[in-house]
Design a protein around this motif. Structure first.
Motif, PDB file in Angstrom:
ATOM      1  N   ALA A  11       4.763 134.620 123.814  1.00  0.00           N
ATOM      2  CA  ALA A  11       3.682 134.464 125.063  1.00  0.00           C
ATOM      3  C   ALA A  11       1.750 134.291 123.973  1.00  0.00           C
ATOM      4  CB  ALA A  11       3.828 135.683 126.066  1.00  0.00           C
ATOM      5  N   LEU A  12       1.803 135.058 122.674  1.00  0.00           N
ATOM      6  CA  LEU A  12       0.802 135.807 122.331  1.00  0.00           C
ATOM      7  C   LEU A  12      -0.068 134.110 121.849  1.00  0.00           C
ATOM      8  CD1 LEU A  12       2.155 138.400 119.716  1.00  0.00           C
ATOM      9  CD2 LEU A  12       0.808 138.077 122.261  1.00  0.00           C
ATOM     10  N   THR A  13       1.177 132.624 121.192  1.00  0.00           N
ATOM     11  CA  THR A  13       1.202 131.323 120.578  1.00  0.00           C
ATOM     12  C   THR A  13       0.812 130.292 121.730  1.00  0.00           C
ATOM     13  OG1 THR A  13       3.176 131.303 120.425  1.00  0.00           O
ATOM     14  CG2 THR A  13       1.210 132.105 118.566  1.00  0.00           C
ATOM     15  N   VAL A  14       1.891 129.238 122.246  1.00  0.00           N
ATOM     16  CA  VAL A  14       2.438 128.899 122.852  1.00  0.00           C
ATOM     17  C   VAL A  14       2.134 128.718 124.035  1.00  0.00           C
ATOM     18  CG1 VAL A  14       3.028 127.336 120.771  1.00  0.00           C
ATOM     19  CG2 VAL A  14       4.607 128.079 122.696  1.00  0.00           C
ATOM     20  N   LEU A  15       2.871 129.488 124.730  1.00  0.00           N
ATOM     21  CA  LEU A  15       3.434 129.928 125.863  1.00  0.00           C
ATOM     22  C   LEU A  15       2.036 129.634 127.314  1.00  0.00           C
ATOM     23  CD1 LEU A  15       5.810 130.123 127.480  1.00  0.00           C
ATOM     24  CD2 LEU A  15       5.017 132.441 127.543  1.00  0.00           C
TER      25      LEU A  15
ATOM     26  N   THR B 235       9.929 120.677 118.165  1.00  0.00           N
ATOM     27  CA  THR B 235       8.386 121.723 116.813  1.00  0.00           C
ATOM     28  C   THR B 235       7.822 121.534 117.766  1.00  0.00           C
ATOM     29  OG1 THR B 235      10.490 121.477 114.920  1.00  0.00           O
ATOM     30  CG2 THR B 235       7.570 122.098 114.664  1.00  0.00           C
ATOM     31  N   VAL B 236       7.663 122.376 118.238  1.00  0.00           N
ATOM     32  CA  VAL B 236       6.579 123.033 118.711  1.00  0.00           C
ATOM     33  C   VAL B 236       4.863 123.239 117.540  1.00  0.00           C
ATOM     34  CG1 VAL B 236       4.829 124.531 120.925  1.00  0.00           C
ATOM     35  CG2 VAL B 236       7.256 123.904 121.000  1.00  0.00           C
ATOM     36  N   LEU B 237       5.369 124.241 117.158  1.00  0.00           N
ATOM     37  CA  LEU B 237       5.052 124.607 115.891  1.00  0.00           C
ATOM     38  C   LEU B 237       4.776 125.362 114.947  1.00  0.00           C
ATOM     39  CD1 LEU B 237       3.510 127.648 115.972  1.00  0.00           C
ATOM     40  CD2 LEU B 237       2.361 127.296 118.089  1.00  0.00           C
ATOM     41  N   THR B 238       4.804 125.417 113.413  1.00  0.00           N
ATOM     42  CA  THR B 238       5.153 126.531 112.465  1.00  0.00           C
ATOM     43  C   THR B 238       4.152 127.509 112.218  1.00  0.00           C
ATOM     44  OG1 THR B 238       4.343 124.965 111.083  1.00  0.00           O
ATOM     45  CG2 THR B 238       6.557 124.549 111.719  1.00  0.00           C
ATOM     46  N   GLU B 239       4.476 128.062 111.946  1.00  0.00           N
ATOM     47  CA  GLU B 239       3.578 130.202 111.321  1.00  0.00           C
ATOM     48  C   GLU B 239       4.033 130.531 110.877  1.00  0.00           C
ATOM     49  OE1 GLU B 239       2.667 133.015 113.715  1.00  0.00           O
ATOM     50  OE2 GLU B 239       4.124 132.149 115.991  1.00  0.00           O
ATOM     51  N   PRO B 240       2.564 130.632 109.216  1.00  0.00           N
ATOM     52  CA  PRO B 240       3.449 131.873 108.112  1.00  0.00           C
ATOM     53  C   PRO B 240       4.022 133.655 109.307  1.00  0.00           C
ATOM     54  CG  PRO B 240       0.488 131.530 108.679  1.00  0.00           C
ATOM     55  CD  PRO B 240       1.507 130.667 109.626  1.00  0.00           C
ATOM     56  N   PHE B 241       4.176 133.352 108.108  1.00  0.00           N
ATOM     57  CA  PHE B 241       4.895 135.082 108.353  1.00  0.00           C
ATOM     58  C   PHE B 241       3.148 136.218 107.571  1.00  0.00           C
ATOM     59  CE2 PHE B 241       8.997 133.016 107.975  1.00  0.00           C
ATOM     60  CZ  PHE B 241       9.553 133.569 109.294  1.00  0.00           C
ATOM     61  N   VAL B 242       3.717 137.050 107.727  1.00  0.00           N
ATOM     62  CA  VAL B 242       2.946 138.040 107.330  1.00  0.00           C
ATOM     63  C   VAL B 242       3.234 139.614 107.515  1.00  0.00           C
ATOM     64  CG1 VAL B 242       1.103 137.155 108.735  1.00  0.00           C
ATOM     65  CG2 VAL B 242       1.522 138.609 109.765  1.00  0.00           C
ATOM     66  N   ALA B 243       2.832 140.118 106.439  1.00  0.00           N
ATOM     67  CA  ALA B 243       3.648 141.685 106.484  1.00  0.00           C
ATOM     68  C   ALA B 243       3.298 142.178 107.352  1.00  0.00           C
ATOM     69  CB  ALA B 243       2.852 141.890 104.874  1.00  0.00           C
ATOM     70  N   VAL B 244       3.788 143.460 107.771  1.00  0.00           N
ATOM     71  CA  VAL B 244       3.454 144.483 109.111  1.00  0.00           C
ATOM     72  C   VAL B 244       3.547 145.617 108.430  1.00  0.00           C
ATOM     73  CG1 VAL B 244       3.425 144.255 110.984  1.00  0.00           C
ATOM     74  CG2 VAL B 244       4.438 142.323 111.269  1.00  0.00           C
ATOM     75  N   LEU B 245       2.515 146.136 107.865  1.00  0.00           N
ATOM     76  CA  LEU B 245       1.730 147.795 107.207  1.00  0.00           C
ATOM     77  C   LEU B 245       2.038 148.678 108.065  1.00  0.00           C
ATOM     78  CD1 LEU B 245       0.866 146.214 104.183  1.00  0.00           C
ATOM     79  CD2 LEU B 245       2.961 146.737 104.048  1.00  0.00           C
ATOM     80  N   PRO B 246       2.496 150.373 107.761  1.00  0.00           N
ATOM     81  CA  PRO B 246       1.448 151.265 108.102  1.00  0.00           C
ATOM     82  C   PRO B 246      -0.364 151.202 107.648  1.00  0.00           C
ATOM     83  CG  PRO B 246       3.575 152.130 107.972  1.00  0.00           C
ATOM     84  CD  PRO B 246       3.573 150.668 107.292  1.00  0.00           C
ATOM     85  N   SER B 247      -1.070 151.088 108.381  1.00  0.00           N
ATOM     86  CA  SER B 247      -2.509 151.294 107.926  1.00  0.00           C
ATOM     87  C   SER B 247      -2.752 152.610 106.442  1.00  0.00           C
ATOM     88  CB  SER B 247      -3.256 151.810 109.050  1.00  0.00           C
ATOM     89  OG  SER B 247      -3.663 153.124 108.997  1.00  0.00           O
TER      90      SER B 247
ATOM     91  N   LEU C  87       8.060 142.165 108.121  1.00  0.00           N
ATOM     92  CA  LEU C  87       7.877 140.532 107.706  1.00  0.00           C
ATOM     93  C   LEU C  87       7.834 139.498 109.363  1.00  0.00           C
ATOM     94  CD1 LEU C  87       9.336 139.681 104.467  1.00  0.00           C
ATOM     95  CD2 LEU C  87       6.738 139.456 104.594  1.00  0.00           C
ATOM     96  N   ALA C  88       6.451 139.112 109.908  1.00  0.00           N
ATOM     97  CA  ALA C  88       6.882 138.797 110.863  1.00  0.00           C
ATOM     98  C   ALA C  88       6.496 137.362 111.090  1.00  0.00           C
ATOM     99  CB  ALA C  88       6.000 139.651 111.897  1.00  0.00           C
ATOM    100  N   PRO C  89       6.074 136.968 111.921  1.00  0.00           N
ATOM    101  CA  PRO C  89       6.013 135.587 112.069  1.00  0.00           C
ATOM    102  C   PRO C  89       4.531 135.805 112.607  1.00  0.00           C
ATOM    103  CG  PRO C  89       7.232 135.828 113.762  1.00  0.00           C
ATOM    104  CD  PRO C  89       7.369 136.534 113.807  1.00  0.00           C
ATOM    105  N   ALA C  90       2.420 135.147 111.862  1.00  0.00           N
ATOM    106  CA  ALA C  90       1.216 135.481 112.176  1.00  0.00           C
ATOM    107  C   ALA C  90       1.129 135.366 112.957  1.00  0.00           C
ATOM    108  CB  ALA C  90       0.467 134.597 111.158  1.00  0.00           C
ATOM    109  N   SER C  91       1.887 134.976 114.037  1.00  0.00           N
ATOM    110  CA  SER C  91       0.733 135.297 115.717  1.00  0.00           C
ATOM    111  C   SER C  91       0.298 136.875 116.299  1.00  0.00           C
ATOM    112  CB  SER C  91       1.706 134.471 116.669  1.00  0.00           C
ATOM    113  OG  SER C  91       2.709 135.089 116.655  1.00  0.00           O
ATOM    114  N   ILE C  92       1.785 137.402 115.583  1.00  0.00           N
ATOM    115  CA  ILE C  92       1.818 138.824 115.851  1.00  0.00           C
ATOM    116  C   ILE C  92       0.792 139.967 115.717  1.00  0.00           C
ATOM    117  CG2 ILE C  92       2.302 140.275 113.629  1.00  0.00           C
ATOM    118  CD1 ILE C  92       4.654 140.233 117.406  1.00  0.00           C
ATOM    119  N   ARG C  93       0.055 139.211 114.580  1.00  0.00           N
ATOM    120  CA  ARG C  93      -1.580 139.827 114.670  1.00  0.00           C
ATOM    121  C   ARG C  93      -2.157 139.587 115.535  1.00  0.00           C
ATOM    122  NH1 ARG C  93      -3.138 135.767 109.871  1.00  0.00           N
ATOM    123  NH2 ARG C  93      -3.045 134.505 111.265  1.00  0.00           N
TER     124      ARG C  93
END
Length: 296
Positions: free
Chosen positions: A107-111, A165-177, A247-253
């Motif tokens: 819902a944050l990307t292609v949908l 395949t609709v898209l590929t996206e990188p992973f990101v690290a999800v950290l407490p600030s 570790l999560a898909p970059a769209s989670i940003r």
């Protein structure tokens, strides 16, 4: 008492004759000669058991029985016409119902764009949207409770489903600030080895879970999973609460939480695949229409 069966051609002939009140004009509208029209009306009167028209030289008129039948016959003809039009629309993929499952992070990307484009092309199609993770989508496709899936990391060992395949996206690290690594612009996966992890349960997305834990294994450690959450938004909330990292898909940003930092990871080649899924032999034309929309 059994109801007499009234064939639609006879009803059609009756309605046209009732509207014209002239055998010649009615026959011309129907594209037949007058004798076959008279035969159709006689057969219908035999089924009804009463005359439907008063016949006089040069003029005809509806009998009370004919006046009673006419509105019902007109509704039957109109309903059939509407039904045929609807069937043609559904058969051509211009109308009907399409059941779509989607992973919440999409819902944050292609949908949104996909649905907006599809609705613009096919406004008469009813979209039945279901938020679900990958494993439930695969089960729903097999059970024929959804027609299309939008999911992450599709399996490679199925012969009953197709994937595109609709898209590929990188992973990101999800950290407490507050995490020391949040001060860096990028994080190597091995730097997360001593931190507890918050991950989706493997049961809801085995391939994605294995991709993430595989990144950790490649970096030389097995992640210590402290918490599970079914949705990525919840993963972020638990990270904000300092229960771990992820570790999560970059769209989670696009999930905006003040206490969460998203950082690029090294190696940067690691990407997650998003795909549309459907039953291999599905004959639903709406599935074909949606796949064509994805390809645009």
């Amino acid at each position: 008492m059994d109801r007499p069966e009234l064939p639609l051609p006879q009803l059609h002939a009756f309605v046209v004759l009732a509207e014209e009140l002239h055998f010649g004009r009615a026959a011309a509208r129907l594209g037949i000669a007058q004798p076959p029209l008279s035969q159709q009306i006689r057969r219908l009167e035999d089924k009804v058991g009463h005359a439907l028209f008063h016949r006089a030289p040069g003029a005809i008129a509806l009998t009370p029985a004919g006046e009673e039948l006419l509105p019902a016959a007109q509704r039957a003809i109109a309903a059939l016409s509407d039904g045929l039009a609807a069937a043609r629309a559904v058969g051509s993929g211009r109308a009907g119902r399409l059941r779509i499952g989607f992973a919440a992070s999409l819902a944050l990307t292609v949908l949104p764009g996909l649905l907006r484009t599809f609705r613009g092309r096919f406004p008469d199609v009813h979209l039945d949207i279901h938020e679900m993770t990958t494993a439930p989508q695969l089960a729903a496709l097999h059970d024929n409770t959804i027609d299309i899936g939008l999911l992450r990391e599709p399996p490679a060992d199925t012969t009953e489903l197709d994937f595109r395949t609709v898209l590929t996206e990188p992973f990101v690290a999800v950290l407490p600030s507050t995490h020391p690594l949040a001060a860096q612009r990028s994080v190597h996966v091995r730097q997360l080895a001593d931190s507890p992890f918050v991950l989706l349960p493997r049961a809801v997305g085995p391939q994605l879970y294995d991709r993430i834990t595989g990144l950790c294994t490649a970096a030389g450690f097995t992640p210590r999973v402290a918490q599970h959450a079914v949705e990525w938004q919840t993963v972020c909330a638990l990270v904000e609460a300092e229960l771990g990292v992820s570790l999560a898909p970059a769209s989670i940003r696009r999930v905006r939480l003040k206490g969460v930092a998203f950082r690029r990871i090294e190696p940067g080649s690691a990407r997650t695949r998003v795909a549309v899924a459907w039953r291999t032999y599905d004959s639903n034309p709406l599935v074909t229409q949606l796949l064509a929309t994805v390809s645009r």
